[in-house]
Motif scaffolding. Structure first.
Motif: not given
Length: 101
Positions: A27-40
């Motif tokens: 939950h601390d890795d905002d960059e990774m989570i954000g990138e996964l959320e932006r994957t289309t």
């Protein structure tokens, strides 16, 4: 014949592992989570699925999928090592020495 492209298979495997809670994200890795959320994904005219990561600025996001690409490589490595028979050792030929007993 290859029926599915490697990146497509890796992304689908990553999605499956995520949905089945086989992989846990920090939950601390905002960059990774954000990138996964932006994957289309989208489909080409030939019906092939292509995956991409949308840019934070809303412009062309090419090259902004480093974390996702690395994670897909790790998932494919895991899949090959633990979920396939690719790691079995197979003896391809037997060495013959002529004239020796």
């Amino acid at each position: 014949e290859i029926e599915i492209k490697t990146k497509q298979f890796g992304m689908q495997r990553l999605q499956s592992m995520t949905n089945n809670k086989e992989i846990v994200y920090s939950h601390d890795d905002d960059e990774m989570i954000g990138e996964l959320e932006r994957t289309t994904y989208s489909r080409t005219a030939a019906g092939q699925i292509t995956y991409s990561v949308e840019s934070l600025t809303g412009m062309d996001g090419r090259g902004e999928d480093h974390n996702t690409a690395a994670l897909v490589c790790a998932v494919l490595g895991w899949y090959q090592k633990f979920e396939t028979d690719f790691n079995k050792k197979v003896k391809l030929f037997k060495k013959f020495i002529w004239g020796m007993s």
